[in-house]
Design a protein around this motif. Structure first.
Motif, short mmCIF file in Angstrom:
data_model
loop_
_atom_site.label_atom_id
_atom_site.label_comp_id
_atom_site.label_asym_id
_atom_site.label_seq_id
_atom_site.Cartn_x
_atom_site.Cartn_y
_atom_site.Cartn_z
N TYR A 13 -9.75 -14.20 -9.11
CA TYR A 13 -8.94 -15.07 -9.98
C TYR A 13 -7.48 -15.06 -9.52
O TYR A 13 -6.67 -14.27 -9.99
N VAL A 41 -12.21 -18.41 -9.18
CA VAL A 41 -11.85 -19.20 -10.35
C VAL A 41 -10.42 -19.69 -10.19
O VAL A 41 -9.50 -18.91 -9.92
N HIS A 70 -14.76 -22.43 -8.76
CA HIS A 70 -14.93 -22.93 -10.13
C HIS A 70 -13.55 -23.21 -10.71
O HIS A 70 -12.71 -22.29 -10.83
N LEU A 72 -11.38 -24.05 -13.89
CA LEU A 72 -11.48 -23.98 -15.35
C LEU A 72 -11.10 -25.32 -15.98
O LEU A 72 -10.25 -26.04 -15.44
N LEU A 102 -11.41 -18.54 -19.32
CA LEU A 102 -11.88 -17.55 -18.35
C LEU A 102 -12.97 -16.69 -19.00
O LEU A 102 -14.02 -16.43 -18.38
N PHE A 105 -16.25 -18.49 -19.20
CA PHE A 105 -16.91 -18.57 -17.90
C PHE A 105 -17.55 -17.23 -17.54
O PHE A 105 -18.71 -17.18 -17.09
#
Length: 485
Positions: A13, A41, A70, A72, A102, A105
């Protein structure tokens, strides 16, 4: 982990931007190499750009099909254009607002498959999400161990002060594990009064390293041994047990001669380098965003013309102001006729090449013709030069850790010289001329080249099977297994 169906997933992240997504992508490749699936992410950039930087994440995704990206669902972005708050604070606030998304997910991943969450420095608020879910959470520190050692010790230093460090000027500060550091060389946000919101928020982020299970650092053991020892020393922050530190670098790209994911021919500068003698070219580039003021561009051109050395120079449009868009945007392609002295390109065409906006930095640094790197001392650029065995002329711009890196490069690593005029805001043509000759022609330059080649060898040893960086990553994996129970 041979059965694909039970592979564990590491979730990475980073905040957006080349300097964060790039190193995190290299970390993803290490996870892949060890048999893990990786999901990175990302959030939608709060500022849309129409220029060449706009598709960076798309290019990274296209050129790394083994990594799942991915994005968000978007949340309303702060009005960065009209806000009086510092852009850094706005970005942190934005990242905090993404915590719920987050968490949703992460909950969508089967718990037995969710290996760990690795966040970067600006995503510290995500520690709260991982704690709620019981997921092992680690920081990825994309800068070096020297910077981490200073950042780790700073909160205790500031805790006893009523005023900021700015008033100390160039007074050297003493930290475990690093050379004496002039107060003026610290990140700008850390020089303000401890009551200043920017300074206070920065301190909170640095103190929250202790809330993670460990810190992965983009360095290697022999490069920053003293700083790494300090981070393992109980005296580093008395009364506080620091999390483990894993030096797993250098995580640098391999280079393709093209922008990430782009097809087409190689960049023109590589063919030009092919025609130059070995170790003869000065490569001038100030990172993915760095741009010099117009006055400095002209002074640099004069110095390059006078010195008589071969050069490859990346020129970007000067910044109008240091606005919040710098996190994601690149500026429009430079107009050389407007920025450089009249006739400069024509007069130097037999020994110099000026390119606009972008050059394949890793490929250039690894080219046999490159003899010295004039750099802003960003950590990614520093590691790329070290891995390529190229000495550096240090020209920090105003930035997070660039001036600190200059101290490490010149004093600890012994692989560079500083351009002394950078603190005054203008490096004169005379210094540019003299330092380039020194780096490319003198005995001192020869000594730097030998040291650079030694560090290149140590880099290769750290990254090979059984090397110190692989051992550190295996130690990290073992510790994650213990946390997971």
């Amino acid at each position: 982990m041979d059965d694909v169906s039970v592979k564990q997933i590491a979730v990475l992240y980073p905040v957006g931007g080349v300097g964060h997504v790039g190193p995190m992508t290299q970390l993803a490749k290490v996870f892949l190499h060890h048999g893990y699936d990786v999901t990175m992410v990302l959030i939608e950039p709060p500022i849309k750009s129409t220029d060449s930087g706009a598709g960076f994440i798309e290019r990274v995704a296209a050129s790394n099909p083994s990594i799942t990206f991915h994005v968000l669902p978007p949340t309303p972005a702060p009005d960065v254009a009209s806000s009086t708050k510092h852009p850094f604070l706005l970005i942190l606030e934005l990242m905090r607002q993404y915590n719920d998304k987050l968490e949703s997910f992460l909950r969508s991943i089967p718990r037995e498959r969710l290996h760990s969450l690795v966040i970067d420095l600006f995503c510290t608020h995500a520690i709260d999400v991982a704690t709620r879910l019981g997921v092992p959470v680690f920081k990825f520190f994309a800068s070096g161990a020297g910077t981490l050692a200073i950042f780790t010790q700073l909160p205790a230093l500031l805790a006893g002060r009523l005023t900021g460090l700015k008033e100390l000027g160039d007074k050297p500060l003493q930290f475990l594990g690093v050379p004496p550091m002039p107060a003026s060389h610290l990140a700008t946000s850390l020089l303000e009064s401890p009551e200043d919101e920017l300074c206070r928020t920065s301190m909170e982020i640095l103190e929250r390293n202790a809330g993670t299970h460990g810190v992965l650092v983009n360095t290697f053991e022999s490069l920053e041994q003293r700083a790494l020892q300090a981070l393992r020393d109980p005296l580093c922050v008395p009364g506080q047990a620091l999390p483990p530190v894993y030096p797993i670098g250098p995580l640098v790209g391999t280079g393709t001669g093209r922008q990430e994911g782009d097809g087409g021919p190689q960049h023109e500068c590589l063919a030009w380098l092919d025609a130059q003698p070995e170790r003869s070219v000065a490569f001038l580039c100030w990172g993915s965003k760095g741009a010099l003021p117009k006055e400095q561009l002209k002074e640099t051109a004069v110095g390059l013309e006078r010195c008589g050395q071969r050069f490859l120079w990346v020129v970007r449009t000067p910044a109008g102001r240091d606005g919040p868009g710098r996190y994601w945007e690149q500026r429009a392609e430079a107009d050389l006729d407007a920025l450089l002295p009249e006739g400069f390109v024509e007069r130097t065409k037999d020994r110099g090449l000026v390119v606009t906006s972008w050059a394949p930095q890793v490929d250039v640094l690894n080219h046999p013709a490159t003899g010295v790197f004039v750099t802003h001392c960003g950590w990614n650029s520093t590691l790329e030069a070290i891995a390529a065995g190229v000495p550096m002329l240090c020209w920090p711009l105003a930035g997070a850790e660039q001036r600190m890196n200059k101290v490490f490069i010149t004093e600890d690593m012994g692989v560079g010289m500083e351009m002394e005029g950078y603190m005054t805001g203008l490096i004169k043509a005379e210094e540019i001329e003299g330092k380039l000759r020194l780096a490319l022609e003198s005995e001192e330059g020869t000594r730097l080249k030998k040291r650079a080649l030694q560090l290149k060898k140590e880099t290769e040893e750290a990254m090979e099977d059984g090397g110190s960086s692989e051992a550190a990553f295996l130690r990290f994996l073992s510790d994650v297994a213990n946390v997971r129970g």
